[in-house]
Motif scaffolding. Structure first.
Motif, PDB file in Angstrom:
ATOM      1  N   MET A 471       0.852  -1.179   0.000  1.00  0.00           N
ATOM      2  CA  MET A 471       0.000   0.000   0.000  1.00  0.00           C
ATOM      3  C   MET A 471       0.892   1.235   0.000  1.00  0.00           C
ATOM      4  SD  MET A 471      -1.722   0.551   3.781  1.00  0.00           S
ATOM      5  CE  MET A 471      -0.770   1.082   5.215  1.00  0.00           C
ATOM      6  N   SER A 472       0.362   2.335  -0.459  1.00  0.00           N
ATOM      7  CA  SER A 472       1.099   3.582  -0.462  1.00  0.00           C
ATOM      8  C   SER A 472       1.567   3.923   0.947  1.00  0.00           C
ATOM      9  CB  SER A 472       0.213   4.708  -1.003  1.00  0.00           C
ATOM     10  OG  SER A 472       0.804   5.963  -0.756  1.00  0.00           O
ATOM     11  N   GLY A 473       2.755   4.496   1.042  1.00  0.00           N
ATOM     12  CA  GLY A 473       3.229   4.948   2.335  1.00  0.00           C
ATOM     13  C   GLY A 473       2.383   6.062   2.915  1.00  0.00           C
ATOM     14  N   THR A 474       1.575   6.704   2.081  1.00  0.00           N
ATOM     15  CA  THR A 474       0.675   7.749   2.562  1.00  0.00           C
ATOM     16  C   THR A 474      -0.643   7.174   3.074  1.00  0.00           C
ATOM     17  OG1 THR A 474      -0.404   8.113   0.415  1.00  0.00           O
ATOM     18  CG2 THR A 474       1.645   9.310   0.825  1.00  0.00           C
ATOM     19  N   SER A 475      -0.844   5.859   2.917  1.00  0.00           N
ATOM     20  CA  SER A 475      -2.095   5.215   3.302  1.00  0.00           C
ATOM     21  C   SER A 475      -2.117   4.911   4.791  1.00  0.00           C
ATOM     22  CB  SER A 475      -2.298   3.930   2.505  1.00  0.00           C
ATOM     23  OG  SER A 475      -2.372   4.194   1.125  1.00  0.00           O
ATOM     24  N   PHE A 476      -3.269   4.450   5.267  1.00  0.00           N
ATOM     25  CA  PHE A 476      -3.447   4.168   6.686  1.00  0.00           C
ATOM     26  C   PHE A 476      -4.544   3.129   6.834  1.00  0.00           C
ATOM     27  CE2 PHE A 476      -5.578   8.013   5.293  1.00  0.00           C
ATOM     28  CZ  PHE A 476      -6.899   7.737   5.547  1.00  0.00           C
ATOM     29  N   GLY A 477      -4.730   2.650   8.046  1.00  0.00           N
ATOM     30  CA  GLY A 477      -5.774   1.669   8.299  1.00  0.00           C
ATOM     31  C   GLY A 477      -5.184   0.334   8.723  1.00  0.00           C
ATOM     32  N   THR A 478      -6.061  -0.563   9.152  1.00  0.00           N
ATOM     33  CA  THR A 478      -5.648  -1.885   9.620  1.00  0.00           C
ATOM     34  C   THR A 478      -5.458  -2.794   8.413  1.00  0.00           C
ATOM     35  OG1 THR A 478      -6.957  -1.460  11.608  1.00  0.00           O
ATOM     36  CG2 THR A 478      -6.179  -3.707  11.285  1.00  0.00           C
ATOM     37  N   CYS A 479      -4.369  -2.566   7.715  1.00  0.00           N
ATOM     38  CA  CYS A 479      -4.085  -3.250   6.451  1.00  0.00           C
ATOM     39  C   CYS A 479      -2.895  -4.186   6.630  1.00  0.00           C
ATOM     40  CB  CYS A 479      -3.786  -2.245   5.350  1.00  0.00           C
ATOM     41  SG  CYS A 479      -5.122  -1.064   5.043  1.00  0.00           S
ATOM     42  N   VAL A 480      -3.149  -5.473   6.521  1.00  0.00           N
ATOM     43  CA  VAL A 480      -2.092  -6.479   6.562  1.00  0.00           C
ATOM     44  C   VAL A 480      -1.608  -6.669   5.135  1.00  0.00           C
ATOM     45  CG1 VAL A 480      -1.500  -8.850   7.129  1.00  0.00           C
ATOM     46  CG2 VAL A 480      -3.128  -7.590   8.559  1.00  0.00           C
ATOM     47  N   LEU A 481      -0.308  -6.492   4.943  1.00  0.00           N
ATOM     48  CA  LEU A 481       0.270  -6.400   3.598  1.00  0.00           C
ATOM     49  C   LEU A 481       1.378  -7.421   3.391  1.00  0.00           C
ATOM     50  CD1 LEU A 481       0.729  -2.567   4.006  1.00  0.00           C
ATOM     51  CD2 LEU A 481      -1.089  -3.606   2.624  1.00  0.00           C
ATOM     52  N   HIS A 482       1.767  -7.576   2.121  1.00  0.00           N
ATOM     53  CA  HIS A 482       2.944  -8.379   1.737  1.00  0.00           C
ATOM     54  C   HIS A 482       2.803  -9.833   2.168  1.00  0.00           C
ATOM     55  CE1 HIS A 482       5.454  -4.395   2.470  1.00  0.00           C
ATOM     56  NE2 HIS A 482       4.366  -4.198   1.724  1.00  0.00           N
ATOM     57  N   VAL A 483       1.586 -10.352   2.241  1.00  0.00           N
ATOM     58  CA  VAL A 483       1.401 -11.741   2.656  1.00  0.00           C
ATOM     59  C   VAL A 483       2.200 -12.649   1.722  1.00  0.00           C
ATOM     60  CG1 VAL A 483      -0.260 -13.610   2.858  1.00  0.00           C
ATOM     61  CG2 VAL A 483      -0.848 -11.336   3.706  1.00  0.00           C
ATOM     62  N   ALA A 484       3.067 -13.464   2.314  1.00  0.00           N
ATOM     63  CA  ALA A 484       3.957 -14.319   1.528  1.00  0.00           C
ATOM     64  C   ALA A 484       3.918 -15.751   2.067  1.00  0.00           C
ATOM     65  CB  ALA A 484       5.389 -13.762   1.578  1.00  0.00           C
ATOM     66  N   PRO A 485       3.986 -16.721   1.129  1.00  0.00           N
ATOM     67  CA  PRO A 485       4.024 -16.569  -0.321  1.00  0.00           C
ATOM     68  C   PRO A 485       2.702 -16.003  -0.856  1.00  0.00           C
ATOM     69  CG  PRO A 485       4.703 -18.784   0.355  1.00  0.00           C
ATOM     70  CD  PRO A 485       4.093 -18.143   1.543  1.00  0.00           C
ATOM     71  N   GLU A 486       2.768 -15.357  -2.002  1.00  0.00           N
ATOM     72  CA  GLU A 486       1.579 -14.748  -2.595  1.00  0.00           C
ATOM     73  C   GLU A 486       0.619 -15.796  -3.136  1.00  0.00           C
ATOM     74  OE1 GLU A 486       1.849 -12.977  -6.581  1.00  0.00           O
ATOM     75  OE2 GLU A 486       4.014 -13.346  -6.476  1.00  0.00           O
ATOM     76  N   SER A 487      -0.611 -15.377  -3.342  1.00  0.00           N
ATOM     77  CA  SER A 487      -1.655 -16.305  -3.779  1.00  0.00           C
ATOM     78  C   SER A 487      -1.392 -16.853  -5.176  1.00  0.00           C
ATOM     79  CB  SER A 487      -3.017 -15.612  -3.740  1.00  0.00           C
ATOM     80  OG  SER A 487      -3.035 -14.479  -4.598  1.00  0.00           O
ATOM     81  N   HIS A 488      -0.813 -16.052  -6.066  1.00  0.00           N
ATOM     82  CA  HIS A 488      -0.648 -16.465  -7.460  1.00  0.00           C
ATOM     83  C   HIS A 488       0.228 -17.707  -7.600  1.00  0.00           C
ATOM     84  CE1 HIS A 488      -0.912 -15.435 -11.807  1.00  0.00           C
ATOM     85  NE2 HIS A 488       0.241 -16.058 -11.883  1.00  0.00           N
ATOM     86  N   ILE A 489       1.149 -17.900  -6.663  1.00  0.00           N
ATOM     87  CA  ILE A 489       2.022 -19.072  -6.753  1.00  0.00           C
ATOM     88  C   ILE A 489       1.594 -20.164  -5.765  1.00  0.00           C
ATOM     89  CG2 ILE A 489       3.958 -17.684  -7.557  1.00  0.00           C
ATOM     90  CD1 ILE A 489       5.205 -18.024  -4.751  1.00  0.00           C
ATOM     91  N   GLY A 490       0.414 -20.012  -5.186  1.00  0.00           N
ATOM     92  CA  GLY A 490      -0.121 -21.062  -4.325  1.00  0.00           C
ATOM     93  C   GLY A 490       0.021 -20.830  -2.845  1.00  0.00           C
ATOM     94  N   GLY A 491       0.330 -19.596  -2.441  1.00  0.00           N
ATOM     95  CA  GLY A 491       0.358 -19.293  -1.019  1.00  0.00           C
ATOM     96  C   GLY A 491      -1.009 -19.501  -0.392  1.00  0.00           C
ATOM     97  N   PRO A 492      -1.090 -19.664   0.922  1.00  0.00           N
ATOM     98  CA  PRO A 492      -2.368 -19.966   1.591  1.00  0.00           C
ATOM     99  C   PRO A 492      -3.466 -18.951   1.311  1.00  0.00           C
ATOM    100  CG  PRO A 492      -0.537 -20.328   3.098  1.00  0.00           C
ATOM    101  CD  PRO A 492       0.052 -19.689   1.867  1.00  0.00           C
ATOM    102  N   LEU A 493      -3.104 -17.726   0.968  1.00  0.00           N
ATOM    103  CA  LEU A 493      -4.125 -16.733   0.641  1.00  0.00           C
ATOM    104  C   LEU A 493      -5.008 -17.212  -0.514  1.00  0.00           C
ATOM    105  CD1 LEU A 493      -4.672 -13.871   1.849  1.00  0.00           C
ATOM    106  CD2 LEU A 493      -3.528 -12.934  -0.166  1.00  0.00           C
TER     107      LEU A 493
END
Length: 570
Positions: A471-493
């Protein structure tokens, strides 16, 4: 002049000697209108300039390059300007400028290696340009100094001071909630960003230019000077003069970018309440220098002392006049390695001598921090086996421990289409997938998912949101980011379904999908990897070689320290 002779200058391999190629190089330099006395035996300084007419953050760098040249000439060097990709933040480049960070890093490395350059002045500042320029220069291995673009002036609207990004997000939510009109927004367009320079909040741009300074890659105090302040021009000229000395001293990034320097950069990001994007960029930058920085290194109890949006109240212009980064680093001195060398030629401790805080509301004292436990938290769990990040100081404290049912979007396009129509309550957990390094592609800044309109009209301004995006460094909120591994390669997301309970516990540093292992195994067996979005070109190269967020999103064939042979001298 110390350290090396004129014959040891790298450019001497092009210009010196009696061979045909040297004769040709000298003749072509005369074609440029440069006499022998203007460059012979002098350090050749490459000014890598990311100026562009499409990048408002860098629109003044064309002029600043002339100031850099002035400094180079005065110090006895010969400047040459080398244009490089502009990477205009997320303002214009789609799908995301992050897709092209490594392309700029490659461009910088190859520019510096392939031309007769003895030292480099790196000109940038908009989000990804700073890490890209430093990554390229680190891999090239020649003396380099960074000239930050500087933050823009404060925004203004109807007597209110505005932050370019943070207040944009708030105004847009107010528009969707029916609080502000289109006329109000039209006025706001003219007041949000009203001068050259990058975002004046503690977004990614100011975070990363501050990182460049604490790493020792700029002159002291360079990072926080407003772009249009006359001090900025003087800093650019002084940087041009200093790089000539760095060449004679053979002061390279490899000397400056030590494990201690990167540890200090992490402390600085935390003390500033800096952007979550710094985690990815710093890991990539460190690994180019052979420093094994990783996610756990960012989960430290460093007090947040900068009261700057989006976490605080003030803006970068206020920060500069309050004493700037030097003043904040002086307060953080107990956490820093002050005996290490900087581009200035002095130690970090010497560069901080005399730094003072002029406004303790903007730069808070240690006994009155904005937050005591650090600005970032690193999460792990069965939903993020390789980690995820959150910025607690920019989030609703009541959501730091929360369990709620998932509302899942498979793409940003689907989210935009359905966000205001899906069944949702304030306790729902919004989940976006398909936005990681490969799936995005390039890991776009989609992580601050919008609050559904029905909830905005009820006064809801934050909810738990989870994604493999940034997310932008100017953004805010309860945002969980950079979940790894990513979904596109089969991460749990990729396995989350609507209604699944998800638990976020920031104190425990956990992110959990509350579904049985047997059910997740069943879903994994049925999962099919999405097709590649881009079958050719640079994006295809990106998809094949990009690493995950916890590894810095660098290309696997570029990460790591190591030299490449110099071009053939013939």
């Amino acid at each position: 002049m110390t350290g090396k002779s004129r014959q040891q200058l790298r450019s001497h391999r092009w210009y010196g000697g009696e061979g045909l190629r040297s004769f040709s190089h000298r003749a072509r330099t005369r074609q440029l209108g440069i006499a022998a006395a203007e460059h012979t035996g002098k350090p050749v300084i490459g000014i890598v300039n990311t100026w562009s007419e499409i990048n408002p953050c860098h629109i003044h760098l064309r002029e600043r390059a002339e100031a850099v040249k002035r400094g180079v000439w005065q110090a006895g060097g010969y400047p040459i300007e080398l244009p490089a990709s502009a990477l205009c933040g997320e303002t214009f480049q789609k799908p995301t400028a992050m897709l092209y960070r490594n392309l700029l890093a490659m461009e910088v490395e190859e520019l510096l290696r392939s031309y007769p350059v003895d030292g480099a002045v790196l000109m940038g500042g908009c989000d990804k340009t700073t890490p890209a320029l430093l990554m390229g220069a680190t891999s090239a291995g020649i003396p380099s100094i960074f000239v930050p673009a500087g933050p823009m002036l404060r925004g203004n609207w109807r007597g209110r001071t505005l932050g370019s990004g943070s207040d944009m997000w708030r105004a847009w939510d107010d528009k969707r909630a029916g609080i502000v009109t289109d006329d109000h927004l039209a006025e706001l367009e003219e007041g949000l960003a009203r001068s050259p320079g990058h975002c004046m909040t503690m977004g990614t741009a100011s975070t990363m230019t501050s990182v460049a300074e604490v790493l020792g890659m700029t002159l002291p105090g360079a990072a926080t000077i407003p772009a249009v302040d006359s001090a900025h021009t003087r800093m650019a000229a002084a940087s041009g003069a200093r790089i000539v000395g760095m060449v004679w001293e053979d002061l390279t990034p490899g000397t400056l970018l030590t494990a201690e320097a990167f540890a200090d950069a992490v402390v600085t990001v935390l003390g500033l309440g800096g952007s979550t994007n710094a985690v990815i960029h710093l890991i990539a930058m460190a690994r180019r220098a052979g420093v094994p920085l990783s996610l756990p290194d960012f989960d430290r109890a460093v007090p947040v002392l900068a009261d700057i949006q989006p976490s605080g109240r003030f803006l970068m212009e206020d920060f500069y006049y309050a004493g700037g980064l030097r003043a904040l680093l002086a307060l953080l001195r107990p956490w820093l390695h002050t005996s290490r060398l900087t581009a200035d030629g002095r130690t970090l401790g010497e560069c901080l001598a005399g730094a003072e805080v002029h406004d303790p509301e903007v730069i808070r004292p240690l006994d009155n921090p904005l937050a005591s436990g650090g600005g970032l938290a690193v999460l792990h769990g069965n939903l993020a086996p390789s980690g995820a990040v959150i910025k607690p100081i920019a989030a609703d404290p009541s959501l730091m421990r929360h369990t709620g049912p998932a509302v899942v979007f498979d793409s940003y396009a689907q989210m935009q289409r359905d966000i205001d129509t899906v069944p949702v309550t304030p306790s729902s957990v919004l989940v976006l997938r398909g936005a990681g390094p490969v799936g995005g592609p390039g890991m776009p800044e989609h992580g601050m998912l919008p609050i559904p309109q029905s909830l905005l009209r009820q006064g809801v301004r934050d909810m738990v949101r989870i994604s493999d995006a940034r997310m932008s460094g100017t953004s805010f909120g309860t945002c969980v980011l950079h979940v790894a591994p990513e979904s596109h390669i089969g991460g749990p997301l990729a396995l989350v379904a609507d209604g699944d309970p998800i638990t976020l516990d920031v104190d425990a540093r956990t992110l959990s999908l509350d579904v049985t292992d047997a059910e997740l195994s069943r879903r994994r067996a049925a999962w099919v990897r999405p097709d590649s979005v881009f079958p050719r070109g640079y994006a295809a190269l990106h998809a094949q070689h990009i690493t995950q967020a916890d590894q810095g999103c660098d290309f696997d064939f570029l990460s790591g320290a190591g030299s490449v042979p110099e071009p053939d001298a013939t």
